[in-house]
Design a protein around this motif. Structure first.
Motif, short mmCIF file in Angstrom:
data_model
loop_
_atom_site.label_atom_id
_atom_site.label_comp_id
_atom_site.label_asym_id
_atom_site.label_seq_id
_atom_site.Cartn_x
_atom_site.Cartn_y
_atom_site.Cartn_z
N SER A 130 -4.42 6.01 14.20
CA SER A 130 -3.12 5.76 14.81
C SER A 130 -3.31 5.46 16.29
O SER A 130 -4.17 6.05 16.94
CB SER A 130 -2.22 6.99 14.67
OG SER A 130 -1.83 7.15 13.32
N GLU B 67 2.52 0.13 3.37
CA GLU B 67 2.64 -1.21 3.97
C GLU B 67 3.60 -2.04 3.12
O GLU B 67 3.51 -2.05 1.90
CB GLU B 67 1.26 -1.89 4.01
CG GLU B 67 0.33 -1.25 5.02
CD GLU B 67 -1.01 -1.97 5.08
OE1 GLU B 67 -1.10 -3.14 4.62
OE2 GLU B 67 -1.97 -1.37 5.59
N LYS C 248 3.66 -1.48 8.64
CA LYS C 248 3.37 -0.09 8.27
C LYS C 248 4.38 0.73 9.07
O LYS C 248 4.23 0.92 10.28
CB LYS C 248 1.93 0.25 8.69
CG LYS C 248 1.59 1.73 8.68
CD LYS C 248 1.45 2.24 7.27
CE LYS C 248 0.91 3.67 7.25
NZ LYS C 248 1.92 4.65 7.67
N TYR D 267 -3.04 5.95 9.66
CA TYR D 267 -2.80 4.98 10.74
C TYR D 267 -1.31 4.67 10.81
O TYR D 267 -0.58 4.84 9.84
CB TYR D 267 -3.62 3.70 10.52
CG TYR D 267 -3.35 3.00 9.21
CD1 TYR D 267 -4.07 3.31 8.07
CD2 TYR D 267 -2.36 2.03 9.12
CE1 TYR D 267 -3.81 2.68 6.86
CE2 TYR D 267 -2.10 1.38 7.92
CZ TYR D 267 -2.83 1.71 6.79
OH TYR D 267 -2.57 1.09 5.60
N CYS E 75 1.68 1.72 12.61
CA CYS E 75 1.80 0.26 12.69
C CYS E 75 0.87 -0.31 13.77
O CYS E 75 0.23 -1.34 13.58
CB CYS E 75 3.24 -0.15 12.94
SG CYS E 75 3.90 0.32 14.54
N LYS F 122 0.85 -1.19 0.00
CA LYS F 122 0.00 0.00 0.00
C LYS F 122 0.88 1.24 0.00
O LYS F 122 1.96 1.22 0.57
CB LYS F 122 -0.87 0.03 1.26
CG LYS F 122 -2.14 -0.77 1.18
CD LYS F 122 -3.03 -0.43 2.36
CE LYS F 122 -4.42 -0.97 2.16
NZ LYS F 122 -5.34 -0.43 3.15
N SER G 282 -7.55 -1.92 13.05
CA SER G 282 -8.07 -2.18 11.69
C SER G 282 -7.78 -1.05 10.71
O SER G 282 -8.63 -0.72 9.87
CB SER G 282 -9.57 -2.44 11.74
OG SER G 282 -9.86 -3.48 12.63
N ARG G 283 -6.63 -0.42 10.83
CA ARG G 283 -6.21 0.64 9.90
C ARG G 283 -7.09 1.89 9.96
O ARG G 283 -7.09 2.69 9.04
CB ARG G 283 -6.17 0.13 8.45
CG ARG G 283 -5.19 -0.99 8.20
CD ARG G 283 -5.16 -1.37 6.73
NE ARG G 283 -4.11 -2.35 6.47
CZ ARG G 283 -4.31 -3.66 6.57
NH1 ARG G 283 -5.49 -4.13 6.94
NH2 ARG G 283 -3.32 -4.50 6.32
N MET H 59 -2.57 -0.24 12.45
CA MET H 59 -2.80 -1.30 11.47
C MET H 59 -3.13 -2.62 12.18
O MET H 59 -4.05 -3.34 11.80
CB MET H 59 -1.55 -1.50 10.59
CG MET H 59 -1.73 -2.55 9.51
SD MET H 59 -0.19 -2.97 8.64
CE MET H 59 0.50 -4.22 9.73
#
Lengths: 186, 123
Positions: free
Chosen positions: B23, B98, B91, B10, B12, B4, B19-20, B15
């Motif tokens: 943050s 990603e 991420k 967001y 890591c 991605k 669920s993305r 993510m």
């Protein structure tokens, strides 16, 4: 005016990649180990990079803030925050306080780092890092180029044989640092 | 391998744990604990879906990624001899998208003593 090399290095992608993390406390930890921060700190102490240089550099970075959708210089701003963590100057104070108050997602990481630096800074002893040279007729004070920002991260000497860090009492008086203060200075 | 493009929506932790959607910055250890993750025991092998965490010498959690595949080491008769490369989806930060990568491939200085830990929500 062209920024100093050790400042320009802060906006390179490879530097950002070398300290990549999603955690503000993690970024602080990585930056403290980074050779780029060590180089910048040395240049700042020697006067090769002045407070004015830093101010202009930050201004130039922030000039892009309004135009860019995502702000790419958070690591550079965070690095300067860590540089200022143990420096006591008007610029360091203003920088850390102002950055720590920013509440925008685009500066989330840099602002978090500034808040951590401010918190750590409050734990530092108020130590005047004035350096003295022992002369036959008394002590002579050395003033580094960035005179205002010379607290807490250099050592003061009062004796030519035994180097003793001094804690600041007021403009004219000093006392010996306590062990806990020395720990924090290191 | 890039999956991605870069986004600042967001990080890591977002993510993996959100669920993305956003943050996540604080109390990651608490999230791990309260979401029922445990650190893999010595000798226990990671599996797809487990988490790989990178920790600084200062004990700060730097990064978390999801294990996506584990390449086995096989002999000529395709007999599995052990675990080869472990790959994870990361991420990295706002400037990166990603990426799937070998968990040993990161940009941190090898002298900085970054530790790799595995966590799982398996029983």
């Amino acid at each position: 005016m062209m920024a100093h090399k050790s400042l320009l290095e802060l906006v390179s992608l490879d530097f950002e990649a070398s300290v990549v993390t999603s955690s503000a406390s993690g970024l602080c930890a990585l930056l403290r180990k980074s050779s780029r921060l060590h180089r910048l700190r040395a240049d700042h102490r020697s006067g090769a990079v002045t407070d004015d240089n830093l101010r202009q550099f930050v201004d130039s970075l922030l000039s892009e803030f309004a135009t860019l959708e995502s702000f790419p210089h958070q690591v550079a701003l965070a690095t300067i925050a860590v540089l200022f963590e143990n420096r006591h100057s008007p610029l360091a104070e203003d920088y850390l306080i102002d950055l720590s108050r920013v509440r925008t997602a685009r500066l989330r990481m840099a602002a978090s780092v500034a808040r951590i630096c401010l918190r750590n800074r409050s734990l530092l002893p108020k130590v005047a890092a004035k350096t003295f040279e022992q002369l036959d007729n008394g002590l002579r004070e050395h003033r580094p180029p960035n005179e205002e920002s010379n607290i807490a991260d250099t050592t003061s000497y009062v004796d030519k044989d035994e180097r003793v860090p001094l804690a600041f009492i007021d403009e004219r008086r000093y006392r010996y640092c306590s062990d806990s203060e020395l720990q924090l200075m290191r | 391998m890039n999956r991605k493009p870069a986004t600042g929506v967001y990080n890591c932790f977002g993510m993996v744990f959100a669920s993305r959607r956003t943050s996540v910055d604080d109390d990651i250890e608490k999230v791990l604990r309260e979401d029922g993750f445990r650190q893999l025991n010595t000798g226990e092998k990671p599996r797809t879906g487990d988490l790989v965490c990178y920790r600084a010498e200062s004990a700060d959690l730097l990064h978390v990624a999801v294990v996506t595949r584990i390449d086995p080491i096989v002999d000529s008769s395709n007999q599995e001899l052990g675990t080869g490369g472990v790959f994870a989806l990361s991420k990295w930060n706002d400037s990166f998208g990603e990426d799937e990568h070998n968990i040993k491939n990161h940009a941190w200085d090898p002298d900085w003593g970054i530790a790799i830990e595995f966590f799982t929500d398996r029983p």
